[in-house]
Scaffold this motif. Structure first.
Motif, PDB file in Angstrom:
ATOM      1  N   LYS A  35       0.835  -1.082  -0.015  1.00  0.00           N
ATOM      2  CA  LYS A  35       0.087  -0.233   0.043  1.00  0.00           C
ATOM      3  C   LYS A  35       0.738   1.239  -0.035  1.00  0.00           C
ATOM      4  O   LYS A  35       1.947   1.229   0.733  1.00  0.00           O
ATOM      5  N   GLY A  36       0.616   2.229  -0.718  1.00  0.00           N
ATOM      6  CA  GLY A  36       1.311   3.313  -1.094  1.00  0.00           C
ATOM      7  C   GLY A  36       2.637   3.252  -1.696  1.00  0.00           C
ATOM      8  O   GLY A  36       3.183   4.324  -1.809  1.00  0.00           O
ATOM      9  N   GLU A  37       2.976   2.135  -2.445  1.00  0.00           N
ATOM     10  CA  GLU A  37       4.161   2.101  -3.292  1.00  0.00           C
ATOM     11  C   GLU A  37       3.964   2.452  -4.678  1.00  0.00           C
ATOM     12  O   GLU A  37       2.688   2.077  -5.189  1.00  0.00           O
ATOM     13  N   PHE A  38       4.805   2.801  -5.229  1.00  0.00           N
ATOM     14  CA  PHE A  38       4.873   3.195  -6.671  1.00  0.00           C
ATOM     15  C   PHE A  38       5.644   2.335  -7.561  1.00  0.00           C
ATOM     16  O   PHE A  38       7.048   2.401  -7.179  1.00  0.00           O
ATOM     17  N   VAL A  39       5.096   1.444  -8.084  1.00  0.00           N
ATOM     18  CA  VAL A  39       5.845   0.360  -8.921  1.00  0.00           C
ATOM     19  C   VAL A  39       5.603   0.525 -10.381  1.00  0.00           C
ATOM     20  O   VAL A  39       4.756   0.878 -10.973  1.00  0.00           O
ATOM     21  N   CYS A  40       7.130   0.684 -11.203  1.00  0.00           N
ATOM     22  CA  CYS A  40       7.170   0.801 -12.555  1.00  0.00           C
ATOM     23  C   CYS A  40       7.449  -0.404 -13.105  1.00  0.00           C
ATOM     24  O   CYS A  40       8.560  -1.201 -12.615  1.00  0.00           O
ATOM     25  N   LEU A  41       6.877  -0.601 -14.376  1.00  0.00           N
ATOM     26  CA  LEU A  41       7.421  -1.791 -14.970  1.00  0.00           C
ATOM     27  C   LEU A  41       8.127  -1.529 -16.157  1.00  0.00           C
ATOM     28  O   LEU A  41       7.505  -0.731 -17.199  1.00  0.00           O
ATOM     29  N   ILE A  42       9.125  -2.214 -16.557  1.00  0.00           N
ATOM     30  CA  ILE A  42      10.078  -1.757 -17.756  1.00  0.00           C
ATOM     31  C   ILE A  42      10.397  -3.255 -18.464  1.00  0.00           C
ATOM     32  O   ILE A  42      10.797  -4.097 -17.761  1.00  0.00           O
ATOM     33  N   GLY A  43      10.540  -2.984 -19.785  1.00  0.00           N
ATOM     34  CA  GLY A  43      10.718  -4.140 -20.803  1.00  0.00           C
ATOM     35  C   GLY A  43      10.496  -3.884 -22.295  1.00  0.00           C
ATOM     36  O   GLY A  43       9.449  -2.967 -22.500  1.00  0.00           O
ATOM     37  N   HIS A  44      10.995  -4.478 -22.928  1.00  0.00           N
ATOM     38  CA  HIS A  44      10.843  -4.358 -24.437  1.00  0.00           C
ATOM     39  C   HIS A  44       9.356  -4.907 -24.751  1.00  0.00           C
ATOM     40  O   HIS A  44       8.588  -5.634 -24.143  1.00  0.00           O
ATOM     41  N   SER A  45       8.869  -4.320 -26.063  1.00  0.00           N
ATOM     42  CA  SER A  45       7.810  -4.458 -26.726  1.00  0.00           C
ATOM     43  C   SER A  45       7.591  -6.158 -26.960  1.00  0.00           C
ATOM     44  O   SER A  45       8.730  -6.611 -27.173  1.00  0.00           O
ATOM     45  N   GLY A  46       6.309  -6.536 -26.464  1.00  0.00           N
ATOM     46  CA  GLY A  46       6.334  -8.023 -26.530  1.00  0.00           C
ATOM     47  C   GLY A  46       6.482  -8.893 -25.242  1.00  0.00           C
ATOM     48  O   GLY A  46       6.282 -10.024 -25.497  1.00  0.00           O
ATOM     49  N   CYS A  47       6.523  -8.055 -24.172  1.00  0.00           N
ATOM     50  CA  CYS A  47       6.836  -8.963 -23.013  1.00  0.00           C
ATOM     51  C   CYS A  47       5.768  -9.086 -22.157  1.00  0.00           C
ATOM     52  O   CYS A  47       5.647  -9.727 -20.992  1.00  0.00           O
ATOM     53  N   GLY A  48       4.595  -8.404 -22.658  1.00  0.00           N
ATOM     54  CA  GLY A  48       3.303  -8.478 -21.791  1.00  0.00           C
ATOM     55  C   GLY A  48       3.094  -7.469 -20.935  1.00  0.00           C
ATOM     56  O   GLY A  48       2.184  -7.526 -19.959  1.00  0.00           O
ATOM     57  N   VAL A  83      -7.617   3.595 -14.031  1.00  0.00           N
ATOM     58  CA  VAL A  83      -6.785   3.286 -15.410  1.00  0.00           C
ATOM     59  C   VAL A  83      -6.319   4.633 -15.924  1.00  0.00           C
ATOM     60  O   VAL A  83      -7.514   5.228 -16.245  1.00  0.00           O
ATOM     61  N   ILE A  84      -5.178   4.984 -16.147  1.00  0.00           N
ATOM     62  CA  ILE A  84      -5.030   6.318 -16.926  1.00  0.00           C
ATOM     63  C   ILE A  84      -4.282   5.630 -18.221  1.00  0.00           C
ATOM     64  O   ILE A  84      -3.243   5.102 -18.122  1.00  0.00           O
ATOM     65  N   PHE A  85      -4.951   5.801 -19.247  1.00  0.00           N
ATOM     66  CA  PHE A  85      -4.381   5.220 -20.572  1.00  0.00           C
ATOM     67  C   PHE A  85      -3.607   6.461 -21.421  1.00  0.00           C
ATOM     68  O   PHE A  85      -3.162   7.337 -20.821  1.00  0.00           O
ATOM     69  N   ASP A 164      -0.751   3.508 -18.070  1.00  0.00           N
ATOM     70  CA  ASP A 164      -0.099   3.050 -19.235  1.00  0.00           C
ATOM     71  C   ASP A 164       0.565   3.944 -19.872  1.00  0.00           C
ATOM     72  O   ASP A 164      -0.104   4.248 -20.897  1.00  0.00           O
ATOM     73  N   GLU A 165       1.677   4.279 -19.905  1.00  0.00           N
ATOM     74  CA  GLU A 165       2.435   5.083 -20.548  1.00  0.00           C
ATOM     75  C   GLU A 165       1.691   6.501 -20.502  1.00  0.00           C
ATOM     76  O   GLU A 165       1.408   6.894 -21.913  1.00  0.00           O
ATOM     77  N   PRO A 166       1.280   7.185 -19.580  1.00  0.00           N
ATOM     78  CA  PRO A 166       0.225   8.327 -19.796  1.00  0.00           C
ATOM     79  C   PRO A 166       0.866   9.378 -20.490  1.00  0.00           C
ATOM     80  O   PRO A 166       0.060  10.350 -20.880  1.00  0.00           O
ATOM     81  N   PHE A 167       2.224   9.663 -20.186  1.00  0.00           N
ATOM     82  CA  PHE A 167       3.026  10.616 -20.924  1.00  0.00           C
ATOM     83  C   PHE A 167       3.369  10.547 -22.107  1.00  0.00           C
ATOM     84  O   PHE A 167       4.243  11.782 -22.623  1.00  0.00           O
ATOM     85  N   SER A 168       3.538   9.422 -22.838  1.00  0.00           N
ATOM     86  CA  SER A 168       4.191   9.078 -24.141  1.00  0.00           C
ATOM     87  C   SER A 168       4.007   9.969 -25.334  1.00  0.00           C
ATOM     88  O   SER A 168       4.896  10.246 -26.108  1.00  0.00           O
ATOM     89  N   VAL A 193       0.302   2.903  -7.016  1.00  0.00           N
ATOM     90  CA  VAL A 193       0.624   3.065  -8.373  1.00  0.00           C
ATOM     91  C   VAL A 193       1.219   1.756  -8.889  1.00  0.00           C
ATOM     92  O   VAL A 193       2.307   1.249  -8.443  1.00  0.00           O
ATOM     93  N   PHE A 194       0.636   1.435 -10.134  1.00  0.00           N
ATOM     94  CA  PHE A 194       1.436   0.419 -10.865  1.00  0.00           C
ATOM     95  C   PHE A 194       1.391   1.182 -12.426  1.00  0.00           C
ATOM     96  O   PHE A 194       0.424   1.625 -12.956  1.00  0.00           O
ATOM     97  N   MET A 195       2.765   1.395 -12.787  1.00  0.00           N
ATOM     98  CA  MET A 195       3.021   1.989 -13.939  1.00  0.00           C
ATOM     99  C   MET A 195       3.498   1.396 -15.016  1.00  0.00           C
ATOM    100  O   MET A 195       4.550   0.752 -14.737  1.00  0.00           O
ATOM    101  N   ILE A 196       3.378   1.354 -16.331  1.00  0.00           N
ATOM    102  CA  ILE A 196       4.077   0.872 -17.468  1.00  0.00           C
ATOM    103  C   ILE A 196       4.918   2.023 -17.932  1.00  0.00           C
ATOM    104  O   ILE A 196       4.162   3.060 -18.362  1.00  0.00           O
TER     105      ILE A 196
END
Length: 301
Positions: A35-48, A83-85, A164-168, A193-196
């Motif tokens: 709770k209260g944690e900000f987690v970012c997920l990084i990886g190349h396209s195609g990793c899901g 969700v913020i797309f 999901d990459e909201p600032f790209s 937060v969970f952010m890609i």
């Protein structure tokens, strides 16, 4: 020991292949989020990455495993998960106030109009859109539209915010400004937060932990990087901290080299998908005690 707010357990996603069989995008993904944690997920396209986010949002069903949020298994969309797309996804015929109010009344259908308006105004003020309440999306810049999306998501007070990459799609200056705003808001509200993202610097600025995915198909969590930069960091001074380059180089090295060859690392050592390696780049190893001093020897004449 308290349980995490979100628990991703043995998650897998497979799709049927043309001509028979299946393609496994990712498998055996385990990740707790506090709770209260900000987690970012990084990886190349195609990793899901986006598929994992969609499963968390309840917009997709996993082929295996479960996601537990606050003790309950996810079975579909919920207002507990906002969700913020990449796009702002605003209703074009509604004003800023109307877009935020639409979400709030979905969450609280029995609230009177005055209470809804006051609640919406609070979050419009938080994202610095005071004075734009009656403007429609066509009258707003790209950055302002994304601010409305953030206000709308926060206004329903979700247990988990998915991004999901909201600032790209934004220009560099607007993106940087919004990154600072999101960090400030999430720190003040203790929002989970969970952010890609594909942006290493964005992850370093925003995240408490950065989750690194191997390349797909059959992608896995390679390791979890704990952010060793100070909590009070900002975009203007983040590069001045002692751990900045160690952290950045570690992430860059993974994306350029290790993500492609991680199968070799798995084969060479003990890899437990339930407990991926946790690293803290730039952090000094604990000081070792000095070796014992030998007793002085007698010197012969």
């Amino acid at each position: 020991m308290t349980k995490p707010l979100i628990s991703i357990e043995a998650l897998a996603r497979r799709y049927p292949k043309h001509g028979g069989g299946e393609t496994t995008v990712f498998e055996n993904v385990w990740l707790p989020i506090e709770k209260g944690e900000f987690v970012c997920l990084i990886g190349h396209s195609g990793c899901g990455k986006t598929t994992i986010l969609n499963v968390l949002a309840g917009l997709d069903q996993p082929s295996g495993g479960v996601v537990i949020v606050d003790g309950r298994e996810i079975s579909g969309p919920s207002l507990d998960r906002a969700v913020i797309f990449q796009g702002h996804s605003l209703l074009p015929w509604m004003t800023v106030m109307g877009n935020v109010a639409f979400a709030v009344t979905s969450r609280h259908p029995h609230w009177p109009k005055d209470k809804v308006r006051a609640h919406c105004q609070k979050y419009i003020d938080v994202v610095h859109l005071t004075g734009s309440e009656h403007k429609k999306p066509a009258e707003l810049s790209g950055g302002m539209k994304q601010r409305v999306g953030i206000a709308r998501a926060l206004a329903i007070e979700p247990k988990m915010l998915l991004m999901d990459e909201p600032f790209s799609a934004l220009d560099a200056l607007t993106r940087g400004s919004l990154q600072d705003e999101v960090r400030r808001i999430c720190t003040e509200t203790e929002q989970t937060v969970f952010m890609i993202t594909h942006d290493i610097d964005e992850a370093m600025l925003l995240a408490d932990r950065i989750v690194l995915m191997t390349n797909g198909p059959e992608a896995k969590i390679a390791e979890i990087v704990e952010n060793t930069l100070p909590k009070d960091r900002s975009r203007a001074d983040v590069h001045k901290h002692a751990n900045y380059y160690a952290l950045r180089n570690h992430l860059l090295d993974f994306l350029v080299t290790r993500s492609k060859n991680f199968a070799v690392e798995i084969a060479a050592g003990a890899y437990d998908p339930r407990r991926p390696p946790v690293v803290r780049p730039g952090e000094r190893a604990p000081a070792q005690p000095p070796p014992p001093i030998d007793a002085p020897r007698a010197v012969s004449a």
